[in-house]
Structures are given as C-alpha cells and as structure tokens.
Design an enzyme around this catalytic site. Structure first.
Site, short mmCIF file in Angstrom:
data_model
loop_
_atom_site.label_atom_id
_atom_site.label_comp_id
_atom_site.label_asym_id
_atom_site.label_seq_id
_atom_site.Cartn_x
_atom_site.Cartn_y
_atom_site.Cartn_z
N HIS A 208 -28.64 -65.26 7.03
CA HIS A 208 -29.52 -65.36 8.19
C HIS A 208 -29.71 -66.82 8.61
CE1 HIS A 208 -33.52 -64.97 10.31
NE2 HIS A 208 -32.71 -64.21 11.00
N GLU A 350 -34.66 -63.41 23.01
CA GLU A 350 -34.70 -64.22 21.79
C GLU A 350 -35.81 -65.27 21.80
OE1 GLU A 350 -31.11 -66.26 20.73
OE2 GLU A 350 -31.90 -66.81 18.76
N HIS A 369 -42.31 -64.40 15.74
CA HIS A 369 -42.23 -65.05 14.43
C HIS A 369 -43.40 -66.02 14.25
CE1 HIS A 369 -38.23 -64.10 12.59
NE2 HIS A 369 -37.94 -63.73 13.82
N HIS A 405 -38.63 -57.10 14.03
CA HIS A 405 -37.28 -56.89 14.56
C HIS A 405 -37.02 -55.42 14.93
CE1 HIS A 405 -35.04 -60.56 15.16
NE2 HIS A 405 -35.84 -61.09 14.26
CU1 CUO Z 1 -32.99 -63.99 13.07
CU2 CUO Z 1 -35.91 -63.18 14.31
O1 CUO Z 1 -34.08 -63.96 14.67
O2 CUO Z 1 -34.96 -63.96 12.80
#
Ligand code: CUO
Length: 684
Positions: A208, A350, A369, A405
């Site tokens: 990630h 995003e 986030h 998500h």
């Molecule tokens: Cu990868 Cu929310 O975009 O973490």
C-alpha cells in the site's frame, strides 16, 4: 560524477546525523562544514574523525549553494508527516521539486546531504524516493524497503527494546532473530482482531505504501501524477483490497465490512496500534471504540473543516454520478462515460490534482483518512498527532480503513451500476471454449488450496538509529499457502492460431448467511488472481500456469527486498525496473486464509479475445509482473478493458447467478480453501 548508488545510503539510519557511517561497506559522506547543523559544526573535527576510524569508503560531497529550503523546513523534524494533510503534501511537493530539478547527480547529492538533517525524516524519505523514481538519471536505482528505514511503522514497539539489546550485547555473527509476537494488538474479546494477520501484515502494508509512492496524488510537476488511468487504478486497487478483506472476513466467520456511510455515527471499531514512532518519539495514538468524527480545527496543520464539508462533497459527487457528468472549473460538462468516467471519478474522489474541479468536489477520500485519524483529538487540545489511518504505510492496520474504503467503493459502484451491462456478444470469444479447469498443489487433492502460517526473517538494521551496526533480524509470522498450478483446457475451433487473455478470479460461493450469492453481490467479492496472454493453436490446448506467476503479486523476496540478496544482476534490464517492481500484492497473501473445514469458492476463468484487449507497446525491460494492481511504469495499463472486467458492471438480464453468466469462453470450478493452523519455518 557521484555514484548514484551512494544516494541510497541517505535512506539509512534516518534520524542519525548524516555524517555517521552507513552501509555494509562502512561509508561516510565527507560533509562540508558549512552543511553541518549548528549542533555539530563547532565540533565537526571531533565527531567526523571519530566516525572515520573504521571507514572503508569516503564519499566526497561538493559544496554548492543550496536552494531555499525554508518551505521544506517548515515541517518540524519530530512532527508526524502525512500525505493526506494538504499542508504536508505542499511542503513535500516543494522538496520533490528541489530534488528533481537539481541539474546533476552531484548537485542532488549535495542538496540531499544538506537537507537530511534539517527536514522531517519521513518526508525526506518520501521526497527523495519520488525524485529518484522520476529523475531520468536515477531511475534504475532500487530503493530500500521502507520497512527497513522505518521499522517502527511495521512492528510492535516492544520488539525494539529486545532488538537494541541484541545489537548492543551480541556481535553481528552470533545474533538471534527477535520474534515479533503474533496476534498482539488486541484480545479475542474484539472480533475484528481475527483479521490481525491481514491488517498488520508487513507485505500488505508495504504494498500500500509503495502503491501510493508510485501514484502520488499531488506534485507540482503534473507528469509525476498524470499516469495512464491512475484514477481508475486508484478505484480498482482499493476495490480489490476490499474484495480480499471481505474474503478474509468470511474466512473468520465475520460478515462483510459495513461501509462507513453515515459520517455522524460513532465508529464502533477501536484500534490500539501498539507502535511508537521513532521520528516523533511518541506512541501512535489509539482510537477508542465508538469514537465519532468531529469538525477539525487544527491550526498547526492548517486544517479547519467540518464533517458537513465531507457531506457536501459527497452529495455533489453523487449528483454528478446521477447526472452522468461533472462540471470542470470553467463550468464545462465532462461526461462520465463508459470509457473515461471511472478514471475521472477516481481522480475526483481520491482526490488528485487531476480532479477537474477540486473546489466543487473537494477532497473526500483523503480527508476521510484525516478526519478518522484525528477523531481522538479534533482540535489539537491534547497535542496529539494522527492515528495510523493517517499514513499510507500504516493505514491498512486500522479496521476503520476498510469501513472508509468500503464506502468509497460504494460511491464508485454507484457509477458502475449505471453503465450498460456487457452483452453475450461482448463477453464471448467465438470459436474458443473452455473445456476444463483445475487447480492443484503438489501432492494434494485437486481443487483444494491449503493455507498455513509461516515465519520469516527481515533485517531491520538500517532503520536502527544510534545502535551498534550489523544485521538485526526480526522474525515475523504471516499467512501463506501451498503454491499451486492452474490447468486450463481450451478448444480453439477457429482453424487458425488465436490469442487469448486469460482472466482468473475467485470469490466465496455463499454469503454470510450461508446462502448462495447473487452475482450482483458476488461480483463485488471477485478477487483477481491472475491475468496473462496465451497463444491458442487450432484444436485442444492445455494451459498450465503457476500461482507464483500471478499478475497481481510480487515474490516474497521482493516484498521484503533484502538489498544484499536476491537482487538482479547489476546493469541488467531487470535491475533497472527492480524499484518499480517493489509495488505488488505480496505473494504470500494471494489466497485468503479459508476455514479449517474449507471455505467454498468459485474459481472463475475467462479467455477473452486478445485482439480486443491488447495494448501495443514495448514492455521489454519493463517491470510488469504485478501490473494488474500497479500498472507498468511510464507505459499504458496493459489491458484495454475496464479494470475488473468482466465483473466491474452489473450482469446482463438473466445472469442472476455466476453460472448463468458464463459464455463458452468462461468456466467455473468449485474450489475449497482449507486452513491448517500450523507454523512452518521459511527455508532459507
Ligand atoms: Cu490507499 Cu485510502 O487510499 O488509502
């Protein structure tokens, strides 16, 4: 000219002064006095010569006039750095610019050496990584694993004391690996904790972090952001994370993730990370059960936003989806059509700088986030930094990541469900039929996949500051599976050689009630396992493909990137791409854990007509072995179909179940994933 490889040494021991020794071959940078910080300048002779005793290599650093670093230095050295915070990303973008625009590698080295002791260490790592990835004269470098520079973001803080003791007391040759306890962040009282092995997996978190490094959403040089279909890839990679996570939930008798669709509701899932940040010398803050989001007013981060702002952005995005177009900054309509809609929506949601209108559609996902990560201290009353969900290298540890998500994906699906379903004719490949599919591991029953635990070691010494040198290994426990092989029988009745794109997916058969799933639900759980091109001779063909070849994964060694072993030959084309190759789902997590009695799944195989799917481009020397989730660097996404095809849209009328969806070029087979609760050691 400076050796570009020396730049990589700047990633080591990130909080030590830059003149300290680095590398396996003991190396020091000869730092000009004027580059030293005020603390060390008056005693430079003393400290530099003390370090110099065992030196095997000296790297001259040219004294040049240093560009203005005031903006990069405006973020404190000990602050937590997060790309999700706009102020931080603007500061980082400035440093990236400075690094990218230095005229030569020599000058880059000088400014990087100068900056290293003055700017925030995590931001330094990020900005230098992005710059090295994008400068033509440094593209071939293989960046060290982020986990090796900042191990504190990946392992239990208790381990650190033991690792320090080991490296202080024991000579390098005799050191024992320190075992990272498994299963340490919560007890069985917390049902979510059953997923610890996924959320806290090193490889999953590294993937990630790496993905977001390769696809930054902001930079002043637009070309760094503007990659082919990057908005769509944002959607798809995260959609797949959700599909995978939900399959893991089914493997633990948990229902699929509830989207966090009511931003006023408390977040039931708390999370206590049990990690300390070496940079800020503070614990990563926890989030208690049932914490609510609050309006944010954090002056230091220049954030003053309300939950209502998120809701407004969300409503406008929904409105755009239902109208079928978005409004750009000039008030022009941009259609959300079949071809480009999802990509535009990805950039809006995003959001990235490619969003056609950030004023109107805002910055929904990133700020989700941020809001969750600050929910424990919305106005900085307690002077606490953000929680783990506020950083891409740690976000996937938090159960709330998946709730957020899941919601983001629901918005994407709102668009996808409005697109026309694929017709029989679009899906079929006339003349091509699949006559059989099987998977098997060596020596086991066909169509049964086996998972178990494994222990592996990783050298964390590069991230250990102010400790004696030499390897220190941490031994961690992770899920893995027996490698397996697909055998696919395909008939080509066309009379001539044809090319096919083989697409393999897997999803659970039953929902959390134990009922067979409708395809409109099951399609959201379809996990991509592989995609590859085959040549089909007239008549019957047998295709064999190993699970280790998967187009979504990278091998274990590359995930953990021990820089001294397993690296491709120097100067080879493969080495050139080694770095981009760091992006990819870890192969040890290819298959969900399954259940002791077996998790029943549909394994789906489709051979589509490669003539419709192909992208003509040169891929020699390009790292493309994890292209499904990571794309191919500086190339087009190697598939003309929508990402997730053929499951990215609702099925056509009549195809309520997967079995009714099949055209002759598709096939399914029942596969069971069995989990054996045993721990194996990794063979060195
Ligand atoms: Cu990868 Cu929310 O975009 O973490």
């Amino acid at each position: 000219m400076a050796d570009t490889k020396n730049l990589l040494l700047l990633f080591e021991h990130p909080t030590e002064p830059v003149f300290m020794d680095k590398g396996k071959k003991v190396t020091v940078f000869d730092v000009p006095d004027s580059y030293l910080t005020d603390r060390y300048r008056p005693i430079s002779n003393e400290v530099q010569s003390r370090v110099g005793e065992k030196v095997e290599q000296r790297v001259p650093v040219r004294e040049i006039s240093i560009p203005d670093l005031r903006i990069p230095m405006s973020l404190g050295r000990e602050e937590q750095f997060s790309l999700f915070i706009p102020k931080h990303r603007r500061i980082a973008a400035r440093l990236i610019d400075i690094f990218v625009n230095m005229r030569s590698v020599d000058d880059l080295q000088s400014v990087a050496v100068y900056a290293r002791d003055r700017v925030n260490p995590v931001m330094f790592n990020y900005a230098l990584s992005v710059a090295l990835l994008h400068r033509p004269d440094t593209q071939g470098l293989d960046l060290p694993s982020f986990a090796q520079s900042f191990p504190d973001r990946f392992v239990d803080s208790q381990v650190f004391r033991e690792l320090r003791e080991e490296s202080f007391v024991v000579q390098p040759g005799s050191r024992m690996p320190i075992v990272i306890p498994r299963d340490y962040t919560a007890s069985d009282l917390e049902p979510e904790h059953r997923l610890w092995y996924f959320r806290e997996d090193l490889g999953v978190n590294l993937h990630h972090w790496h993905w977001h490094l390769v696809y930054p959403f902001e930079a002043s040089d637009r070309s760094i952001v503007d990659k082919d279909r990057r908005g769509e890839l944002f959607y798809y990679m995260h959609e797949q994370v959700m599909a995978r996570y939900n399959m893991e939930r089914f493997s633990n008798n948990l229902a699929r993730t509830q989207p966090f669709n009511n931003l006023r509701e408390p977040i039931a899932e708390g999370y206590f990370p049990k990690m300390d940040s070496l940079v800020s010398s503070r614990a990563w803050p926890p989030r208690f059960d049932n914490t609510r989001l609050g309006d944010l007013n954090r002056e230091q981060d220049q954030i003053n936003l309300e939950v209502a702002d998120l809701e407004r952005w969300r409503d406008r995005i929904y409105e755009a989806i239902h109208q079928g177009f978005v409004m750009d900054e000039r008030g022009q309509r941009v259609e959300l059509d079949e071809a480009r809609g999802i990509d535009i929506l990805g950039n809006i949601l995003e959001s990235s700088i490619l969003s056609p209108n950030r004023t109107l559609y805002g910055d929904l996902h990133n700020f989700g986030h941020v809001f969750i990560s600050y929910s424990h201290d919305t106005n900085n009353k307690h002077l606490e930094s953000f929680g783990v969900i506020g950083d891409s290298s740690t976000a996937m540890r938090d159960p709330a990541f998946y709730r957020w998500h899941a919601y983001i994906d629901r918005i994407f699906q709102e668009h996808k469900t409005r697109l026309p379903a694929y017709t029989d004719t679009q899906l079929n490949y006339s003349g091509i039929s699949i006559t059989g599919v099987q998977v098997a591991s060596n020596g086991t029953q066909p169509n049964v996949l086996t998972t178990f635990w494994q222990q592996s070691d990783m050298d964390l010494s590069r991230g250990f500051d102010f400790t004696p040198r030499g390897n220190v290994f941490a031994r961690f426990t992770h899920l893995t599976h027996l490698p397996f092989t697909y055998t696919i029988n395909v008939n080509n009745d066309g009379g001539a050689q044809r090319f096919g794109y083989v697409r393999i997916f897997m999803a659970p058969k039953n929902d959390e009630r134990g009922q067979p799933m409708l395809l409109r639900e099951q399609r959201l759980m379809m996990v991509e396992l592989d995609k590859f091109v085959v040549s089909l001779n007239p008549g019957p063909n047998t295709i064999r493909r190993r699970s280790t070849e998967s187009s979504v994964t990278i091998p274990f060694e590359r995930t953990f990137r021990n820089l001294d072993a397993n690296r491709p030959a120097a100067g080879s084309a493969e080495e050139l791409e080694f770095n981009f190759c760091g992006c990819g789902w870890p192969n040890h997590m290819l298959i969900a854990k399954g259940l002791p009695e077996g998790l029943r799944c549909d394994l789906f195989v489709m051979v589509s007509n490669y003539e419709n799917d192909r992208i003509d481009q040169q891929l020699v020397g390009r790292c493309s072995d994890a292209a499904s989730y990571c794309g191919v660097r500086d190339r087009l996404y190697p598939d003309r179909q929508s990402m997730g095809y053929p499951f990215d849209r609702l099925p056509r009328t009549g195809a309520d179940r997967l079995v009714n969806f099949l055209t002759p070029n598709m096939s399914i087979v029942d596969v069971s994933i069995r989990h054996e609760n045993r721990v194996a050691n990794r063979q060195a």
